[in-house]
Design a protein around this motif. Structure first.
Motif, PDB file in Angstrom:
ATOM      1  N   ARG A 243       1.050  -1.297  -0.090  1.00 23.36           N
ATOM      2  CA  ARG A 243       0.034  -0.106  -0.015  1.00 23.36           C
ATOM      3  C   ARG A 243       0.746   1.192   0.204  1.00 23.36           C
ATOM      4  NH1 ARG A 243      -4.094  -2.910   3.933  1.00 23.36           N
ATOM      5  NH2 ARG A 243      -5.412  -3.972   2.301  1.00 23.36           N
ATOM      6  N   ILE A 244       2.063   1.327   0.529  1.00 22.11           N
ATOM      7  CA  ILE A 244       2.861   2.239   0.315  1.00 22.11           C
ATOM      8  C   ILE A 244       3.244   2.628  -1.154  1.00 22.11           C
ATOM      9  CG2 ILE A 244       5.112   3.145   0.891  1.00 22.11           C
ATOM     10  CD1 ILE A 244       5.001   1.622   3.688  1.00 22.11           C
ATOM     11  N   GLY A 245       3.591   1.563  -1.625  1.00 24.09           N
ATOM     12  CA  GLY A 245       3.829   1.425  -3.168  1.00 24.09           C
ATOM     13  C   GLY A 245       2.718   2.192  -3.855  1.00 24.09           C
ATOM     14  N   ILE A 246       1.556   1.638  -3.904  1.00 23.24           N
ATOM     15  CA  ILE A 246       0.409   2.323  -4.383  1.00 23.24           C
ATOM     16  C   ILE A 246       0.102   3.751  -4.000  1.00 23.24           C
ATOM     17  CG2 ILE A 246      -2.037   2.167  -4.527  1.00 23.24           C
ATOM     18  CD1 ILE A 246      -1.057   0.138  -5.974  1.00 23.24           C
ATOM     19  N   GLY A 247       0.509   4.072  -2.657  1.00 27.36           N
ATOM     20  CA  GLY A 247       0.541   5.393  -2.343  1.00 27.36           C
ATOM     21  C   GLY A 247       1.353   6.417  -2.940  1.00 27.36           C
ATOM     22  N   LEU A 321      -5.133   5.088   0.748  1.00 22.45           N
ATOM     23  CA  LEU A 321      -6.533   5.539   0.647  1.00 22.45           C
ATOM     24  C   LEU A 321      -6.637   7.048   0.156  1.00 22.45           C
ATOM     25  CD1 LEU A 321      -9.581   5.551   0.857  1.00 22.45           C
ATOM     26  CD2 LEU A 321      -9.340   6.166   3.366  1.00 22.45           C
ATOM     27  N   TYR A 322      -5.780   7.806   0.772  1.00 23.52           N
ATOM     28  CA  TYR A 322      -5.860   9.353   0.484  1.00 23.52           C
ATOM     29  C   TYR A 322      -5.331   9.500  -0.880  1.00 23.52           C
ATOM     30  CZ  TYR A 322      -5.450  14.490   0.563  1.00 23.52           C
ATOM     31  OH  TYR A 322      -5.550  15.764   0.632  1.00 23.52           O
ATOM     32  N   ALA A 323      -3.939   8.996  -1.031  1.00 21.18           N
ATOM     33  CA  ALA A 323      -3.303   9.230  -2.240  1.00 21.18           C
ATOM     34  C   ALA A 323      -4.031   8.847  -3.482  1.00 21.18           C
ATOM     35  CB  ALA A 323      -1.904   8.576  -2.115  1.00 21.18           C
ATOM     36  N   SER A 324      -4.703   7.502  -3.319  1.00 19.66           N
ATOM     37  CA  SER A 324      -5.177   7.136  -4.448  1.00 19.66           C
ATOM     38  C   SER A 324      -6.605   8.079  -4.965  1.00 19.66           C
ATOM     39  CB  SER A 324      -5.954   5.736  -4.357  1.00 19.66           C
ATOM     40  OG  SER A 324      -6.795   5.521  -3.125  1.00 19.66           O
ATOM     41  N   GLU A 325      -7.412   8.537  -3.934  1.00 20.80           N
ATOM     42  CA  GLU A 325      -8.473   9.413  -4.282  1.00 20.80           C
ATOM     43  C   GLU A 325      -8.276  10.669  -4.805  1.00 20.80           C
ATOM     44  OE1 GLU A 325     -11.290   9.063  -0.899  1.00 20.80           O
ATOM     45  OE2 GLU A 325     -11.906   7.021  -1.600  1.00 20.80           O
ATOM     46  N   ILE A 326      -6.891  11.149  -4.124  1.00 23.03           N
ATOM     47  CA  ILE A 326      -6.456  12.628  -4.765  1.00 23.03           C
ATOM     48  C   ILE A 326      -5.990  12.446  -6.215  1.00 23.03           C
ATOM     49  CG2 ILE A 326      -6.390  13.522  -2.459  1.00 23.03           C
ATOM     50  CD1 ILE A 326      -3.161  13.542  -4.411  1.00 23.03           C
ATOM     51  N   ALA A 327      -5.373  11.353  -6.447  1.00 21.14           N
ATOM     52  CA  ALA A 327      -5.048  11.164  -7.743  1.00 21.14           C
ATOM     53  C   ALA A 327      -6.042  11.314  -8.889  1.00 21.14           C
ATOM     54  CB  ALA A 327      -4.289   9.892  -7.886  1.00 21.14           C
ATOM     55  N   MET A 328      -7.191  10.463  -8.551  1.00 19.56           N
ATOM     56  CA  MET A 328      -8.377  10.734  -9.273  1.00 19.56           C
ATOM     57  C   MET A 328      -9.012  12.165  -9.452  1.00 19.56           C
ATOM     58  SD  MET A 328      -9.527   8.023 -11.204  1.00 19.56           S
ATOM     59  CE  MET A 328     -11.247   8.415 -11.105  1.00 19.56           C
ATOM     60  N   GLU A 329      -8.923  12.678  -8.125  1.00 14.76           N
ATOM     61  CA  GLU A 329      -9.469  14.312  -8.220  1.00 14.76           C
ATOM     62  C   GLU A 329      -8.610  15.044  -9.112  1.00 14.76           C
ATOM     63  OE1 GLU A 329      -9.440  15.202  -4.064  1.00 14.76           O
ATOM     64  OE2 GLU A 329     -10.956  13.650  -3.626  1.00 14.76           O
ATOM     65  N   GLY A 362      -7.248  -1.856  -6.558  1.00 20.38           N
ATOM     66  CA  GLY A 362      -6.063  -2.679  -6.259  1.00 20.38           C
ATOM     67  C   GLY A 362      -5.498  -2.729  -4.811  1.00 20.38           C
ATOM     68  N   GLU A 363      -5.014  -3.847  -4.267  1.00 22.17           N
ATOM     69  CA  GLU A 363      -4.518  -4.052  -2.959  1.00 22.17           C
ATOM     70  C   GLU A 363      -5.391  -3.601  -1.835  1.00 22.17           C
ATOM     71  OE1 GLU A 363      -0.189  -3.643  -2.441  1.00 22.17           O
ATOM     72  OE2 GLU A 363      -0.027  -3.600  -4.541  1.00 22.17           O
ATOM     73  N   GLY A 364      -6.577  -3.466  -1.948  1.00 22.56           N
ATOM     74  CA  GLY A 364      -7.707  -3.325  -0.930  1.00 22.56           C
ATOM     75  C   GLY A 364      -8.256  -1.960  -1.436  1.00 22.56           C
ATOM     76  N   THR A 365      -9.631  -2.084  -1.863  1.00 15.81           N
ATOM     77  CA  THR A 365     -10.390  -0.798  -2.394  1.00 15.81           C
ATOM     78  C   THR A 365     -10.420  -0.091  -1.163  1.00 15.81           C
ATOM     79  OG1 THR A 365     -12.289  -1.752  -1.367  1.00 15.81           O
ATOM     80  CG2 THR A 365     -11.923  -2.412  -3.488  1.00 15.81           C
ATOM     81  N   SER A 366     -10.891   1.344  -1.545  1.00 12.43           N
ATOM     82  CA  SER A 366     -11.084   2.305  -0.576  1.00 12.43           C
ATOM     83  C   SER A 366     -12.027   2.027   0.566  1.00 12.43           C
ATOM     84  CB  SER A 366     -11.491   3.774  -1.592  1.00 12.43           C
ATOM     85  OG  SER A 366     -10.599   4.208  -2.351  1.00 12.43           O
ATOM     86  N   GLU A 367     -12.904   1.178   0.218  1.00 10.58           N
ATOM     87  CA  GLU A 367     -13.818   1.115   1.373  1.00 10.58           C
ATOM     88  C   GLU A 367     -13.010  -0.156   2.170  1.00 10.58           C
ATOM     89  OE1 GLU A 367     -16.116   2.272  -2.368  1.00 10.58           O
ATOM     90  OE2 GLU A 367     -14.552   0.852  -2.252  1.00 10.58           O
ATOM     91  N   VAL A 368     -12.357  -0.906   1.563  1.00 10.01           N
ATOM     92  CA  VAL A 368     -11.606  -1.948   2.541  1.00 10.01           C
ATOM     93  C   VAL A 368     -10.526  -0.977   3.563  1.00 10.01           C
ATOM     94  CG1 VAL A 368      -9.800  -3.696   2.575  1.00 10.01           C
ATOM     95  CG2 VAL A 368     -11.846  -4.060   1.159  1.00 10.01           C
ATOM     96  N   GLN A 369      -9.990  -0.044   2.788  1.00 11.69           N
ATOM     97  CA  GLN A 369      -8.834   0.789   3.368  1.00 11.69           C
ATOM     98  C   GLN A 369      -9.818   1.438   4.584  1.00 11.69           C
ATOM     99  OE1 GLN A 369      -6.067   0.178   2.757  1.00 11.69           O
ATOM    100  NE2 GLN A 369      -6.579  -0.993   1.163  1.00 11.69           N
ATOM    101  N   ARG A 370     -10.826   1.850   4.318  1.00 11.66           N
ATOM    102  CA  ARG A 370     -11.579   2.345   5.671  1.00 11.66           C
ATOM    103  C   ARG A 370     -11.951   1.428   6.749  1.00 11.66           C
ATOM    104  NH1 ARG A 370     -12.930   5.923   0.995  1.00 11.66           N
ATOM    105  NH2 ARG A 370     -12.791   8.075   1.688  1.00 11.66           N
TER     106      ARG A 370
END
Length: 380
Positions: A243-247, A321-329, A362-370
């Motif tokens: 998840r650090i890599g995904i972030g 969670l945060y980084a993936s959502e702000i990437a989309m934003e 990937g590697e746990g959806t945003s919902e799973v992270q929450r």
């Protein structure tokens, strides 16, 4: 509290940024269209000694830290997210489980070729009925003398076409009605092992995403990775690092989207002024810059905690969670700032949105992270 990068980290950042600009970015659009895996890029990364960056020099690794891994992943993803996810999965999903749980013999045999770039790292976890619910694993490994015979399938596996061996999870028994899930290292050229690479994806088109079919694949029991029955726990630990890599990937995409939007806003004229002179555009860009700064700091904190040997599961989930959502934003805002041109592939920003979406899954959806964060802060 010191936010400065070390001299080694600064050197790595300077080196990988130059490499990403000169070697990775120029072919990103074509690779997205043709879906050609960036083999030559990774040959050069191997020559630079970056394929085993955070692993021990004993196994031909770089002996660097997790922050350095995050820096390389971010810079590669900023230029080409397909390259970034390939690198991130190679390290955090392919190499890390062997590094964390392997015997000395297993590390020498399987981690060394990952570090040298002779083999790509891959990890077989997800199944058609076991995504967020990884406990739904159905792949089995039945004992037969000194061997395991493995049957089952895996889906959405990154890098498998270029891996000589990979660790995968399988049911090795049932105890009191509970599945005993173990991790086993399997050679990809074993008889009965089939890799299928024919997914039509929304983004990350130049990365390798495969389905694995295992039909009576026989491997020796010595290929068991870690303690039998601890496969579930092992992959949870592995995913924390992943998840650090995904972030870091997400920060790279968010940065790329911001860079493009800022540049375009200064060049594009409307009503006699550049877009960057309009307050509404300024506010959009300010928010984008703010989100990148926050996300990057979260990634670095999680990486630092990991390297200190301290608990980092909550921080890894938060940064992912945060980084993936702000990437989309940020990708969405970059398209908006570009207007109609943002919808055109030649301006690249639409690719950032297509690539970023996977990071919320990937590697746990945003919902799973929450769910993970809620558990770790004491809810439920």
């Amino acid at each position: 509290m010191n936010f400065d990068l070390t001299e080694e980290q600064q050197m790595i950042k300077k080196m990988i940024r130059a490499f990403a600009v000169e070697e990775v970015a120029p072919g990103a659009i074509d690779r997205d269209r043709t879906k050609v895996f960036p083999v030559e890029v990774f040959k050069k990364l191997s020559e630079m000694g970056l394929m085993g960056l955070p692993f021990s020099e004993k196994y031909s690794g770089g002996g660097a830290d997790t922050t350095s891994f995050a820096i390389v992943t971010e810079e590669l993803s900023r230029a080409c997210a397909s390259t970034g996810i390939t690198y991130s999965a190679h390290i955090s999903l392919g190499g890390a489980p062997i590094h964390l749980f392997g015997t000395e013999e297993q590390k020498e045999k399987y981690l060394t070729p990952i570090c040298t770039g002779e083999s790509f790292g891959a990890f077989g976890l997800t199944e058609s009925n076991a995504g967020s619910d990884a406990g739904g694993t159905q792949t089995t490994a039945v004992e037969d003398g000194d061997d395991f015979i493995i049957n089952g399938s895996k889906v959405f596996i990154t890098n498998a076409s270029y891996a000589k061996n990979l660790a995968l999870t399988a049911i090795t028994g049932v105890n009191n009605g509970e599945k005993e899930i173990s991790a086993i290292i399997v050679p990809t050229d074993a008889e009965g092992f089939t890799i299928i690479d024919n997914y039509e994806k929304m983004g990350l088109n130049a990365s390798n995403t495969t389905e694995l079919i295992l039909d009576n694949v026989r491997v020796p029991k010595e290929n068991l990775l870690g303690v039998r029955g601890n496969g579930f726990k092992q992959f949870l630990v592995t995913l924390d690092g992943g998840r650090i890599g995904i972030g870091a990937m997400a920060v790279g995409i968010a940065q790329a989207a911001y860079d493009r939007a800022l540049q375009y806003s200064k060049e594009r004229k409307q009503f006699g002024k550049s877009l960057s002179q309009f307050q509404i555009t300024q506010f959009k860009l300010a928010d984008m810059a703010l989100k990148i700064e926050l996300a990057r700091n979260m990634v670095y904190k999680a990486a630092w905690l990991k390297d200190q040997g301290r608990p980092f599961s909550k921080e890894a989930a938060m940064c992912k969670l945060y980084a993936s959502e702000i990437a989309m934003e940020n990708a969405s805002e970059a398209i908006q700032i570009h207007g109609g041109y943002g919808y055109m592939k030649e301006y690249e920003v639409e690719r950032y949105m297509r690539d970023a979406k996977l990071l919320e899954i990937g590697e746990g959806t945003s919902e799973v992270q929450r769910m993970v964060i809620a558990r770790l802060i004491g809810c439920g």
